[in-house]
Design a protein around this motif. Structure first.
Motif, PDB file in Angstrom:
ATOM      1  N   UNK A 101       0.863  15.811 -12.520  1.00  0.00           N
ATOM      2  CA  UNK A 101       1.017  14.621 -11.660  1.00  0.00           C
ATOM      3  C   UNK A 101       1.138  13.404 -13.876  1.00  0.00           C
ATOM      4  N   UNK A 102       2.120  12.748 -13.263  1.00  0.00           N
ATOM      5  CA  UNK A 102       2.097  12.155 -13.630  1.00  0.00           C
ATOM      6  C   UNK A 102       1.636  10.099 -13.678  1.00  0.00           C
ATOM      7  N   UNK A 103       1.887   9.515 -14.418  1.00  0.00           N
ATOM      8  CA  UNK A 103       1.189   7.699 -14.291  1.00  0.00           C
ATOM      9  C   UNK A 103       2.559   6.642 -13.901  1.00  0.00           C
ATOM     10  N   UNK A 104       3.942   7.424 -13.783  1.00  0.00           N
ATOM     11  CA  UNK A 104       5.060   6.975 -13.430  1.00  0.00           C
ATOM     12  C   UNK A 104       5.058   6.467 -11.785  1.00  0.00           C
ATOM     13  N   UNK A 152      18.623   5.616 -20.305  1.00  0.00           N
ATOM     14  CA  UNK A 152      17.209   6.047 -20.507  1.00  0.00           C
ATOM     15  C   UNK A 152      16.176   5.843 -19.938  1.00  0.00           C
ATOM     16  N   UNK A 153      16.170   5.061 -18.396  1.00  0.00           N
ATOM     17  CA  UNK A 153      15.102   3.778 -18.073  1.00  0.00           C
ATOM     18  C   UNK A 153      14.896   4.236 -17.034  1.00  0.00           C
ATOM     19  N   UNK A 154      13.616   4.375 -16.590  1.00  0.00           N
ATOM     20  CA  UNK A 154      12.797   5.016 -15.628  1.00  0.00           C
ATOM     21  C   UNK A 154      12.066   3.231 -15.389  1.00  0.00           C
ATOM     22  N   UNK A 155      12.365   2.290 -14.342  1.00  0.00           N
ATOM     23  CA  UNK A 155      11.539   1.257 -13.300  1.00  0.00           C
ATOM     24  C   UNK A 155      10.215   1.319 -12.129  1.00  0.00           C
ATOM     25  N   UNK A 156       9.039   1.438 -12.445  1.00  0.00           N
ATOM     26  CA  UNK A 156       8.425   1.198 -11.922  1.00  0.00           C
ATOM     27  C   UNK A 156       7.669  -0.150 -11.213  1.00  0.00           C
ATOM     28  N   UNK A 157       8.254  -0.908 -10.167  1.00  0.00           N
ATOM     29  CA  UNK A 157       7.383  -1.545  -9.566  1.00  0.00           C
ATOM     30  C   UNK A 157       6.094  -1.372  -8.645  1.00  0.00           C
ATOM     31  N   UNK A 158       5.296  -2.543  -8.952  1.00  0.00           N
ATOM     32  CA  UNK A 158       3.979  -3.044  -8.075  1.00  0.00           C
ATOM     33  C   UNK A 158       4.257  -4.432  -8.062  1.00  0.00           C
ATOM     34  N   UNK A 159       2.758  -4.519  -7.175  1.00  0.00           N
ATOM     35  CA  UNK A 159       3.391  -6.074  -6.484  1.00  0.00           C
ATOM     36  C   UNK A 159       1.793  -6.104  -5.654  1.00  0.00           C
ATOM     37  N   UNK A 160       0.762  -7.093  -5.928  1.00  0.00           N
ATOM     38  CA  UNK A 160      -0.280  -7.698  -5.154  1.00  0.00           C
ATOM     39  C   UNK A 160       0.228  -9.378  -4.379  1.00  0.00           C
ATOM     40  N   UNK A 220       1.023  -1.209  -0.364  1.00  0.00           N
ATOM     41  CA  UNK A 220       0.021  -0.074   0.039  1.00  0.00           C
ATOM     42  C   UNK A 220       1.225   1.437   0.010  1.00  0.00           C
ATOM     43  N   UNK A 221       2.087   0.799  -0.302  1.00  0.00           N
ATOM     44  CA  UNK A 221       3.216   2.281  -0.084  1.00  0.00           C
ATOM     45  C   UNK A 221       3.335   2.689  -0.872  1.00  0.00           C
ATOM     46  N   UNK A 222       3.120   3.732  -2.174  1.00  0.00           N
ATOM     47  CA  UNK A 222       3.389   4.466  -3.337  1.00  0.00           C
ATOM     48  C   UNK A 222       4.093   5.744  -3.774  1.00  0.00           C
ATOM     49  N   UNK A 223       5.450   5.727  -4.414  1.00  0.00           N
ATOM     50  CA  UNK A 223       6.223   7.262  -4.131  1.00  0.00           C
ATOM     51  C   UNK A 223       5.464   7.447  -6.138  1.00  0.00           C
TER      52      UNK A 223
END
Length: 237
Positions: free
Chosen positions: A153-156, A168-176, A136-139
């Motif tokens: 605000x962005x979708x990143x 030149x890459x941004x990596x976002x991770x999410x999990x459930x 439930x923690x988000x950056x």
């Protein structure tokens, strides 16, 4: 005659004493009424209607002189931290939608607040919202718009963020509970997304055996141009 005179004197004393007592009683009543009115007036004032405003020292970001404004206010839903970045000269708000309940507070001077995540030469704003557990923690990422001189605000956003400046890459991770997703955004020199790679690992169970599925997607201009699904990986516990 003397007796009559004494009687008149006694009557006058009784009258004066009675008036004095009445005056004292009236004064006491007035004081009580005044006290009740003051108490009622104080009760009519909403408690904590406005929170304490804390301002940071002046600093410069993307060539703009600015400062942080942090208000801890009380709403019907409970306590809420309101964080605003303001232009020092015009007092204009530079970041919107930053109303967050921050479990560990907000560090005005943290070096992690501003990073160039889309590699366009301008610092962007990152803020982390803490939850009861890691899922439930988000950056949240706010990209700097050089035309409006504001952070948008962005979708990143994601549970975790990694910046790869070399590629030149941004990596976002999410999990459930049953899946993990890694989204890799590749940017051009103007800070626009050239394409996105998404890798999703999903876990399912056949009886008691966990089975993992790994799916790869490549997206250009919002369209999926390539899809790949790896062989199933199984293991017994």
């Amino acid at each position: 005659m003397k007796n009559t005179f004494k009687l008149l004197v006694l009557v006058q004393i009784a009258i004066l004493t009675s008036c004095k007592k009445s005056t004292i009683r009236d004064s006491s009543t007035k004081n009580a009424i005044a006290a009740d009115t003051a108490a009622k007036a104080a009760g009519d004032i909403p408690a904590h209607k406005y929170g304490i405003i804390i301002k940071s020292k002046q600093f410069k970001i993307n060539g703009i002189e600015c400062y942080w404004e942090h208000t801890d206010t009380l709403t019907k839903e409970g306590s809420m931290d309101l964080i605003k970045l303001r232009d020092y000269k015009t007092n204009r708000v530079l970041i919107y939608d930053t109303e967050c309940c921050l479990k560990y507070g907000f560090d005005f001077y943290s070096p992690d607040n501003f990073k160039d995540v889309n590699f366009d030469g301008f610092e962007d704003f990152l803020i982390r919202s803490y939850g009861s557990m890691a899922a439930f923690e988000t950056t949240y990422v706010f990209l700097f718009d050089n035309k409006t001189k504001r952070f948008v605000s962005s979708n990143l956003s994601g549970n975790g963020i990694e910046i790869d400046a070399i590629n030149r890459k941004l990596i976002t991770t999410s999990f459930d509970k049953d899946s993990e997703k890694a989204e890799s955004y590749y940017f051009d020199k103007l800070g626009k997304v050239k394409y996105t790679e998404i890798v999703t690992v999903t876990t399912e169970y056949l009886d008691t055996i966990p089975v993992e599925y790994r799916t790869y997607e490549k997206i250009i201009n919002g369209k999926v141009v390539q899809t790949k699904k790896d062989s199933i990986i199984t293991s017994e516990k």
